[in-house]
Each structure stands twice: as C-alpha cells, then as structure tokens.
Design a protein around this motif. Structure first.
Motif, mmCIF file in Angstrom:
data_model
loop_
_atom_site.group_PDB
_atom_site.id
_atom_site.type_symbol
_atom_site.label_atom_id
_atom_site.label_comp_id
_atom_site.label_asym_id
_atom_site.label_seq_id
_atom_site.Cartn_x
_atom_site.Cartn_y
_atom_site.Cartn_z
ATOM 1 N N GLY A 26 -4.904 8.537 0.085
ATOM 2 C CA GLY A 26 -5.968 7.562 -0.125
ATOM 3 C C GLY A 26 -6.745 7.746 -1.417
ATOM 4 N N LYS A 27 -6.310 8.649 -2.293
ATOM 5 C CA LYS A 27 -7.040 8.935 -3.523
ATOM 6 C C LYS A 27 -6.189 8.590 -4.748
ATOM 7 N N PRO A 28 -6.810 8.142 -5.851
ATOM 8 C CA PRO A 28 -6.050 7.744 -7.041
ATOM 9 C C PRO A 28 -5.294 8.901 -7.676
ATOM 10 N N VAL A 29 -4.032 8.643 -8.006
ATOM 11 C CA VAL A 29 -3.236 9.639 -8.714
ATOM 12 C C VAL A 29 -2.583 9.074 -9.979
ATOM 13 N N ALA A 30 -2.555 7.753 -10.143
ATOM 14 C CA ALA A 30 -1.906 7.133 -11.306
ATOM 15 C C ALA A 30 -2.185 5.634 -11.265
ATOM 16 N N GLY A 31 -1.781 4.942 -12.324
ATOM 17 C CA GLY A 31 -1.894 3.494 -12.385
ATOM 18 C C GLY A 31 -0.589 2.883 -12.858
ATOM 19 N N ILE A 32 -0.247 1.716 -12.330
ATOM 20 C CA ILE A 32 0.942 0.968 -12.764
ATOM 21 C C ILE A 32 0.516 -0.467 -13.043
ATOM 22 N N THR A 33 0.887 -0.977 -14.209
ATOM 23 C CA THR A 33 0.503 -2.317 -14.631
ATOM 24 C C THR A 33 1.742 -3.124 -15.004
ATOM 25 N N GLU B 229 0.937 5.047 -1.807
ATOM 26 C CA GLU B 229 0.508 3.725 -1.392
ATOM 27 C C GLU B 229 -0.245 3.104 -2.561
ATOM 28 N N TYR B 230 -0.611 1.831 -2.443
ATOM 29 C CA TYR B 230 -1.156 1.135 -3.608
ATOM 30 C C TYR B 230 -2.383 0.305 -3.252
ATOM 31 N N SER B 231 -3.315 0.331 -4.176
ATOM 32 C CA SER B 231 -4.462 -0.572 -4.116
ATOM 33 C C SER B 231 -4.347 -1.501 -5.313
ATOM 34 N N GLU B 232 -4.049 -2.773 -5.062
ATOM 35 C CA GLU B 232 -3.803 -3.706 -6.153
ATOM 36 C C GLU B 232 -5.094 -4.385 -6.588
ATOM 37 N N SER C 248 -1.782 -5.275 -11.424
ATOM 38 C CA SER C 248 -2.092 -3.872 -11.672
ATOM 39 C C SER C 248 -2.397 -3.192 -10.350
ATOM 40 N N ALA C 249 -1.940 -1.950 -10.220
ATOM 41 C CA ALA C 249 -2.157 -1.199 -8.982
ATOM 42 C C ALA C 249 -2.607 0.214 -9.294
ATOM 43 N N THR C 250 -3.505 0.719 -8.465
ATOM 44 C CA THR C 250 -3.828 2.138 -8.459
ATOM 45 C C THR C 250 -2.937 2.806 -7.421
ATOM 46 N N CYS C 251 -2.240 3.851 -7.838
ATOM 47 C CA CYS C 251 -1.339 4.583 -6.949
ATOM 48 C C CYS C 251 -2.158 5.620 -6.178
ATOM 49 N N PHE D 289 10.020 1.937 -6.118
ATOM 50 C CA PHE D 289 10.698 3.154 -6.570
ATOM 51 C C PHE D 289 9.781 4.365 -6.441
ATOM 52 N N TYR D 290 8.572 4.270 -6.991
ATOM 53 C CA TYR D 290 7.675 5.431 -6.977
ATOM 54 C C TYR D 290 7.106 5.687 -5.585
ATOM 55 N N GLY D 291 6.941 4.649 -4.799
ATOM 56 C CA GLY D 291 6.512 4.851 -3.425
ATOM 57 C C GLY D 291 7.527 5.655 -2.636
ATOM 58 N N ALA D 292 8.821 5.355 -2.843
ATOM 59 C CA ALA D 292 9.879 6.090 -2.154
ATOM 60 C C ALA D 292 9.943 7.540 -2.624
#
Length: 260
Positions: free
Chosen positions: A58-65, A37-40, A51-54, A29-32
């Motif tokens: 290529g730089k962190p903007v948020a986290g989703i767990t 992109e995500y780094s898990e 858990s993923a860093t959004c 949803f948030y990718g769309a």
C-alpha cells in the motif's frame, strides 16, 4: 522490511519512474514480477496521458507514466535534495545539463528536475513536500540499489562528488572491477560507479544509471520476465547475491538481485 517515513538525505536515490508507450502491458508485467498494485492518477480535461503510482504494502515504490519512451534510458532515478534549485545550479556548474525544470509537479507534492551529468548519464532531482519518494526500499519488490555504468568513470566521480559532496571508496570485494563506492558525507553508501568499455552495438547510452530491485528468488523472477514478454540474462552469483539483468516488453533494462 524497510519503510521510509521522512525525506531522504541529500544525494540519496529516492524515487524511480518509467515512461512507457504500452501502459497497460507495463502495469501487468511489473505487477506479475514484483506484486505491485497501482493507484492511477485521474486524467483531467482532454489529457490522455495515464499515470500510476506503483504500490507495495500500500506504499509508493515507483511511478509509471504512459508516454513516448526515451530510447535506451529505462528507469529514471531521482536523487533527494532539500533544495532542487540550488542543486540544479551545482549540476550546471559541474558541467551537467538541465533537461527539465526545476518545477513543481502538479498534484504530486514535490519539486523536481531532470538533468544529464558531464558524461551523458540522465538522472533526476527530487525535493519532497508531501511526496517523499519511495516509501518501501531494500525488500523484495522494491528498489535496492542504483549504480552508474560509464566509459568515463573519472569525470563521473568528480561530477557527483562536486554536486553532492560524496566521498569515494574502492571496492575491495571486487578488486578486478573498476568500481568505486559513492558515500554521502555521513558515510552512508548510496551506490557506485562502474568503469565499463563503450559498446558501439548497444542501443543504451554509453553512460547511464542502472536500477536494481530486490527479489526473493532471482531465478523465478527471471522466468516470469521472459514469460511476460521480457528478456533475462542467465542468473549468476556475485559476492553480494544472485543477480540477473532483465528487460521489460518495451526493452527497458533493469536488474534483480536476491541478496545474501
């Protein structure tokens, strides 16, 4: 484009994260919506929580767990602090409550705490070591603003002024709104507090910090949100841009704005 390369000054919203039970659906949803992109993070041992860093550019903007959601709280905002323990102490002295920490976040390069203020709004504290928080802000797909909504604006203003040393300014652009700007001691605006009536029918807390993301086209993002299983209010123009309030498929509320 606004890239952050060092720790933010105390009292600046610096990191946001979200707990969701339907983890893969949230990432989709948030990718769309935002082009993330995500780094898990790797799972370890028998730990099943994902858990993923959004990432944006290529730089962190948020986290989703992946975790049981805290009903009604949505995105959790963390204030920067150079000393998490000292700030946590000021939180309790000002009438707030510590819910978690202060503690080191394993493998994350930060020390954090989660608290509730004197009127029940939840927020975090973030002392960066190597993880400085959001590294892209104030551009489409990233955090642009946090504002608090509460039926008790007076005590809330007193609380945050005590904890972070904010000064308060009225909003002359929206004179009919019960809104006060919060400014760091250096004069930089970090957000504001809206006085809003309590809504007994709402499932959200009466007092909460609301997260707003910048987007290039509010109407297009609102349509993507509904197509992806979320909801959207009708986009509207305000003095600062075109805004809409959305929910994701799990019911977490946030706003998007195309700034003027």
């Amino acid at each position: 484009m606004s890239h952050v390369t060092t720790a933010q000054p105390d009292g600046t919203p610096t990191w946001i994260d979200l707990r969701v039970p339907a983890y893969d659906r949230a990432l989709e949803f948030y990718g769309a919506l935002f082009g993330w992109e995500y780094s898990e993070e790797p799972t370890e041992g028998g730990r099943r929580r994902r858990s993923a860093t959004c990432l944006l550019h290529g730089k962190p903007v948020a986290g989703i767990t992946q975790a049981e959601a805290i009903t009604g709280f949505g995105w959790n905002m963390h204030f920067a602090t150079a000393d998490c323990d000292a700030t946590a102490k000021r939180v309790t002295e000002a009438g707030g409550t510590l819910l978690k920490g202060p503690e080191e976040i394993a493998g994350q390069g930060a020390r954090m705490a989660v608290a509730e203020d004197s009127v029940g709004a939840r927020f975090g504290l973030w002392q960066s070591h190597t993880h400085i928080g959001c590294e892209v802000v104030n551009e489409p797909g990233s955090l642009v603003r946090n504002d608090m909504r509460t039926p008790s604006p007076g005590p809330a203003r007193a609380f945050y002024s005590s904890v972070f040393g904010y000064t308060l300014d009225l909003n002359d652009v929206m004179p009919d709104a019960d809104f006060t700007f919060l400014r760091r001691p250096d004069g930089h605006e970090i957000g504001g507090i809206f006085g809003t009536p309590a809504d007994p029918a709402s499932t959200s807390p009466a007092s909460m910090w609301a997260t707003t993301f910048e987007v290039a086209d509010t109407d297009a993002v609102a349509q993507k949100a509904t197509a992806g299983g979320g909801t959207s209010t009708a986009p509207q123009d305000i003095p600062y841009g075109r805004i809409a309030t959305l929910t994701d498929p799990a019911g977490n509320e946030f706003s998007v704005i195309t700034r003027l």
